[in-house]
Write an enzyme that holds these catalytic residues in place. Structure first.
Site, PDB file in Angstrom:
ATOM      1  CG  HIS A 163      -1.985  -1.047   1.170  1.00 17.01           C
ATOM      2  ND1 HIS A 163      -3.313  -0.742   0.989  1.00 17.01           N
ATOM      3  CD2 HIS A 163      -1.921  -2.400   1.235  1.00 17.01           C
ATOM      4  CE1 HIS A 163      -4.016  -1.866   0.960  1.00 17.01           C
ATOM      5  NE2 HIS A 163      -3.199  -2.888   1.114  1.00 17.01           N
ATOM      6  CG  ASP A 371       0.186   9.372   0.806  1.00 20.63           C
ATOM      7  OD1 ASP A 371       0.097   8.164   1.094  1.00 20.63           O
ATOM      8  OD2 ASP A 371      -0.509  10.260   1.364  1.00 20.63           O
TER       9      ASP A 371
HETATM   10  C1  G6P Z   1      -1.147   3.234   6.136  1.00 22.71           C
HETATM   11  C2  G6P Z   1      -0.631   1.820   5.928  1.00 22.71           C
HETATM   12  C3  G6P Z   1      -1.569   0.779   6.533  1.00 22.71           C
HETATM   13  C4  G6P Z   1      -1.867   1.133   7.971  1.00 22.71           C
HETATM   14  C5  G6P Z   1      -2.437   2.557   8.055  1.00 22.71           C
HETATM   15  C6  G6P Z   1      -2.709   2.995   9.505  1.00 22.71           C
HETATM   16  O1  G6P Z   1      -2.253   3.469   5.345  1.00 22.71           O
HETATM   17  O2  G6P Z   1      -0.420   1.564   4.552  1.00 22.71           O
HETATM   18  O3  G6P Z   1      -0.970  -0.506   6.472  1.00 22.71           O
HETATM   19  O4  G6P Z   1      -2.773   0.211   8.540  1.00 22.71           O
HETATM   20  O5  G6P Z   1      -1.492   3.445   7.499  1.00 22.71           O
HETATM   21  O6  G6P Z   1      -1.561   2.848  10.282  1.00 22.71           O
HETATM   22  P1  G6P Z   1      -1.522   1.924  11.578  1.00 22.71           P
HETATM   23  O7  G6P Z   1      -0.070   1.918  11.966  1.00 22.71           O
HETATM   24  O8  G6P Z   1      -2.389   2.616  12.583  1.00 22.71           O
HETATM   25  O9  G6P Z   1      -2.047   0.570  11.221  1.00 22.71           O
END
Ligand code: G6P
Length: 461
Positions: A163, A371
């Protein structure tokens, strides 16, 4: 007996559910986020399973079913959270893969735990998958899972989707475990990225650090063929479009406008409070606009919604302090009674509230320094039913590859940012409508379901 179609197992660091407490006691509720929206229908149809972490340290519950999806929770202890999640995932890989905007830290103890935890997720996936199933692994926290899983279960189809960006070789080369990471990803049948250049960078590093051979889109490794490609993620267009027409949301949007002053233009910014998002540089550009009298507080307000994120990581605490100092300084200098220059809200909002802000905003500013995609940009577009509103978008967001009719900016160029904000605020309504209509048809056509279907089709699932 009829042969069942292959089931689907999603493996992601986060589960699609989170613990909630209500008057009726503790339970599980949906967790916010687009991934589950895209995957839920496919998973429900195909008896799907989701393997992931609940977000809290400690023991995990036994597998259970939530809203038609089997949930297999992977436990993480407090020290595993610290070294695998906060450490290697978010202080090594995250900054390294985002252009090293902050200096990544390299610690062997973190790496060791990352390997261990990837092993744990892979074993959980191996247990959850039926014979011949498809397993779809997500994101930078789990880059070793494809290879481990293939070793455990050679009968499975395995896909991996990243992602976040994949770094160019000059940066990837820093990683002491670069070969292991590439080998991990090459365990998949399909390795997907957000944009073409990420896929190219990956294939180049794969040829450089492993014996893999082939083109940017097809690699041969250990007698297998691995497909590499770009699959730009999107949003559930219809749900944003529908919400924007919901009478409660429409009323809320009007209320937001009334409260900030109906005649003032609203510049909206919504980001996780992360140093990659360029919140500080954008505020500096707005400050400069006020200082050079390009805008007056009577005519314009900036609303910054900052969603708390990874708060025990030092760099996240630092960016919060910086942002809050800049907001304080701008408001100290330029606000007036009844006319605050920057409205700053540090909180997460539920989706209908977010859409009310999207509907209220004249200009949406999405200006990350780097991003993978940035779904806020696509959500804004999907929420602008009447084709009004202007999107200002960083060239360094993956979304810029598709949303060419946005006003594209280099977020580090303060003069360019000032000029673009001015252009956005003064854009003739006809031009804004033309641009937004084009953006909307792009997001409508390539929505979240299109993304998931495309990836699964490439995987032959
Ligand atoms: C980004 C990453 C995700 C992640 C999200 C929230 O979008 O690509 O994998 O889940 O951030 O971050 P966190 O550390 O709270 O899961």
């Amino acid at each position: 007996m009829a042969k069942r179609p292959p089931g689907i197992v999603v493996v992601a660091n986060r589960l699609p559910v989170q613990r909630i407490r209500s008057a009726r006691g503790a339970g599980w509720g949906p967790s916010p986020g687009g991934l589950v929206t895209a995957m839920a229908p496919v998973l429900r149809d195909r008896g799907g399973v989701w393997v992931g972490w609940s977000g809290t340290a400690g023991p995990a519950p036994r597998p259970f079913t939530h809203d038609g999806i089997r949930i297999h929770a992977v436990p993480l202890s407090q020290s595993e959270v610290e070294s695998y999640y906060l450490g290697f995932s978010n202080r090594t890989i995250w900054p390294l893969y985002h252009d090293a905007i902050r200096t990544p830290s390299f610690h062997r103890a973190w790496w060791k735990q990352y390997v261990e935890m990837n092993l744990r997720f892979a074993r959980a996936a191996a247990r959850a998958a039926g014979r011949g199933d498809t397993v779809w692994v997500h994101d930078y926290q789990l880059q070793l899972v494809p290879r481990i899983l293939r070793g455990l279960r050679p009968d499975l189809r395995i896909g991996f989707f990243m992602h976040i960006p994949f770094p160019p070789d000059e940066l990837f080369a820093w990683l002491p475990w670069r070969r292991e990471i590439i080998e991990g990803l090459l365990g998949a049948d399909v390795v997907g990225f957000q944009i073409h250049s990420d896929a190219q960078d990956f294939s180049r590093s794969a040829r450089m650090y492993t014996p893999a051979e082939g083109t940017d889109t097809r690699l041969r490794h250990k007698g297998r063929t691995i497909r590499v490609g770009s699959f730009p993620i999107s949003v559930d267009f219809k749900s944003y479009d529908d919400l924007a027409a919901d009478p409660h949301v429409v009323r809320h949007a009007m209320e937001i406008r009334r409260r900030v002053g109906a005649s003032r233009k609203i510049l909206l910014c919504i980001d996780r409070l992360d140093y990659t998002k360029g919140i500080d540089t954008r505020l500096l550009a707005f400050e400069e606009m006020l200082r050079r009298r390009k805008v007056r507080v009577e005519d314009c307000v900036l609303i910054q919604i900052a969603v708390p994120s990874r708060e025990s990581v030092t760099e996240y605490r630092e960016i919060r302090t910086q942002v809050e100092q800049i907001v304080g300084r701008i408001n100290g200098e330029y606000s007036e009674p009844g006319g605050v220059a920057v409205h700053y809200f540090r909180r997460s909002l539920i989706r209908p509230e977010v859409v009310a802000y999207y509907a209220a905003a004249d200009v949406m500013m999405v200006t990350p320094l780097r991003d993978g995609m940035n779904l806020v940009a696509k959500e804004y577009v999907a929420s602008r039913r009447n084709n009004s509103g202007v999107l200002v978008l960083s060239e360094f967001a993956g979304a810029a590859s598709e949303l060419r009719r946005a006003l594209l900016v280099n977020p580090r160029d303060i003069d360019g940012m000032v000029r673009t904000m001015e252009t956005a605020l003064r854009m003739p309504p006809d031009e804004a409508r033309f641009r937004m209509a084009t953006l909307r048809s792009a997001v409508r056509r390539h929505d979240l379901t299109y993304w998931a279907d495309n990836f699964l089709e490439a995987l032959g699932a």
